[in-house]
Design a protein around this motif. Structure first.
Motif, PDB file in Angstrom:
ATOM      1  N   MET A   1     -19.969  56.756  27.777  1.00 51.59           N
ATOM      2  CA  MET A   1     -18.663  57.231  27.406  1.00 51.59           C
ATOM      3  C   MET A   1     -18.869  58.781  26.652  1.00 51.59           C
ATOM      4  O   MET A   1     -19.514  58.884  25.917  1.00 51.59           O
ATOM      5  N   ILE A   2     -17.887  59.564  27.321  1.00 51.30           N
ATOM      6  CA  ILE A   2     -17.871  60.997  26.624  1.00 51.30           C
ATOM      7  C   ILE A   2     -16.663  61.181  26.132  1.00 51.30           C
ATOM      8  O   ILE A   2     -15.708  61.151  26.969  1.00 51.30           O
ATOM      9  N   ALA A   3     -16.216  61.251  24.955  1.00 54.35           N
ATOM     10  CA  ALA A   3     -14.830  61.283  24.498  1.00 54.35           C
ATOM     11  C   ALA A   3     -14.699  62.631  23.650  1.00 54.35           C
ATOM     12  O   ALA A   3     -15.552  63.128  22.949  1.00 54.35           O
TER      13      ALA A   3
ATOM     14  N   VAL B   1     -11.583  66.271  22.937  1.00 54.67           N
ATOM     15  CA  VAL B   1     -10.161  66.816  23.003  1.00 54.67           C
ATOM     16  C   VAL B   1     -10.193  67.793  24.013  1.00 54.67           C
ATOM     17  O   VAL B   1     -11.250  68.491  24.302  1.00 54.67           O
ATOM     18  N   GLY B   2      -9.353  67.837  24.730  1.00 56.39           N
ATOM     19  CA  GLY B   2      -8.992  68.989  25.804  1.00 56.39           C
ATOM     20  C   GLY B   2      -9.507  70.185  25.387  1.00 56.39           C
ATOM     21  O   GLY B   2      -9.390  70.951  24.383  1.00 56.39           O
ATOM     22  N   GLY B   3     -10.384  70.916  26.209  1.00 62.30           N
ATOM     23  CA  GLY B   3     -11.048  72.202  26.120  1.00 62.30           C
ATOM     24  C   GLY B   3     -12.539  72.164  25.553  1.00 62.30           C
ATOM     25  O   GLY B   3     -13.255  73.246  25.325  1.00 62.30           O
ATOM     26  N   GLN B   4     -12.921  71.060  25.047  1.00 67.52           N
ATOM     27  CA  GLN B   4     -14.308  70.791  24.279  1.00 67.52           C
ATOM     28  C   GLN B   4     -15.366  70.891  25.429  1.00 67.52           C
ATOM     29  O   GLN B   4     -16.617  70.570  25.007  1.00 67.52           O
ATOM     30  N   GLY B   5     -15.419  70.667  26.584  1.00 69.17           N
ATOM     31  CA  GLY B   5     -16.221  70.641  27.532  1.00 69.17           C
ATOM     32  C   GLY B   5     -16.875  69.159  27.968  1.00 69.17           C
ATOM     33  O   GLY B   5     -18.012  69.006  28.497  1.00 69.17           O
ATOM     34  N   THR B   6     -15.874  68.224  28.036  1.00 70.12           N
ATOM     35  CA  THR B   6     -16.467  66.699  28.262  1.00 70.12           C
ATOM     36  C   THR B   6     -16.755  66.772  29.764  1.00 70.12           C
ATOM     37  O   THR B   6     -17.663  66.244  30.175  1.00 70.12           O
ATOM     38  N   LEU B   7     -16.024  67.471  30.502  1.00 69.30           N
ATOM     39  CA  LEU B   7     -15.944  67.349  32.043  1.00 69.30           C
ATOM     40  C   LEU B   7     -17.330  68.333  32.425  1.00 69.30           C
ATOM     41  O   LEU B   7     -18.078  67.616  33.317  1.00 69.30           O
TER      42      LEU B   7
ATOM     43  N   LEU C   1     -20.907  59.430  23.349  1.00 65.69           N
ATOM     44  CA  LEU C   1     -21.006  60.734  23.201  1.00 65.69           C
ATOM     45  C   LEU C   1     -19.739  61.373  22.617  1.00 65.69           C
ATOM     46  O   LEU C   1     -18.750  61.660  23.526  1.00 65.69           O
ATOM     47  N   ALA C   2     -19.417  61.674  21.352  1.00 66.31           N
ATOM     48  CA  ALA C   2     -18.089  61.980  20.911  1.00 66.31           C
ATOM     49  C   ALA C   2     -18.136  63.539  20.317  1.00 66.31           C
ATOM     50  O   ALA C   2     -18.942  63.675  19.535  1.00 66.31           O
ATOM     51  N   PHE C   3     -17.240  64.115  20.960  1.00 62.31           N
ATOM     52  CA  PHE C   3     -17.162  65.696  20.528  1.00 62.31           C
ATOM     53  C   PHE C   3     -16.326  65.903  19.231  1.00 62.31           C
ATOM     54  O   PHE C   3     -16.305  66.908  19.022  1.00 62.31           O
TER      55      PHE C   3
END
Length: 194
Positions: free
Chosen positions: A8-10, A12-18, A74-76
């Protein structure tokens, strides 16, 4: 090919998870694995939570990961690490940035940002790796490369060569951004070695 692995990659919007999920998907596919990726955007355009599921193995039938099934988280952002920690297996690996992005209830004063999240994570996760990904990202050329710093940390716990990782970075990043992200990736590997 072995059993299916779940990540799982978690953030906040704009941090580059995609982008991170795209790089991982390319890495796993190029290595010959069947790969499934699923994205849940939530309120990502307003700085809300974003989570991506990445599953790879000999044959993967579903893109979703249930609670207690993730081999890797993987948490940003620190609060997102706490939010999704229940999805980790008991022996799962948590890699998290120490960065704190205040959610709207905290900004407006309706709530407080939880205190001492790293200590709480250490109590419930067997293998937490919490690093300052923001400082080396800025040193690499942009705070926006913190996601690739964390991929560099992740690369030290997954069984893929650095050459495979570099090929995935080259395949998924625009040429003008590649060298900066290579520096961020190297910084993440160096962080993991400390």
């Amino acid at each position: 090919m072995g059993k299916t692995q779940n990540m799982m990659i978690a953030g906040v919007g704009g941090q580059g998870t995609l982008l991170a999920s795209k790089i991982l998907g390319h890495l796993f596919t190029a290595a010959g694995y069947d790969v499934k990726v699923s994205e849940i955007h939530g309120m990502s355009q307003r700085g809300g939570s974003v989570v991506t599921y990445v599953r790879w193995g000999g044959r993967v039938y579903s893109p979703l990961v249930d609670k207690g099934e993730a081999d890797y988280l993987l948490a940003f952002e620190l609060l997102e690490a706490a939010r999704y920690c229940p999805f980790l297996r008991p022996d799962g690996v948590l890699i998290a940035s120490s960065q704190q992005i205040l959610p709207m209830p905290v900004i407006t004063g309706a709530a407080d940002y939880p205190a001492d999240i790293p200590a709480a994570l250490a109590r419930v996760c067997r293998r937490p790796i919490i690093v300052d990904a923001l400082t080396p990202a800025e040193a690499a050329g942009s705070a926006r490369t913190a996601n690739v710093v964390l991929l560099g940390v992740l690369s030290t716990v997954l069984d893929f060569t650095e050459e495979q990782w570099q090929e995935a970075l080259a395949a998924c990043l625009r040429p003008g951004l590649l060298e900066m992200n290579r520096r961020a990736f190297a910084a993440g590997r160096a962080l993991a070695a400390q």
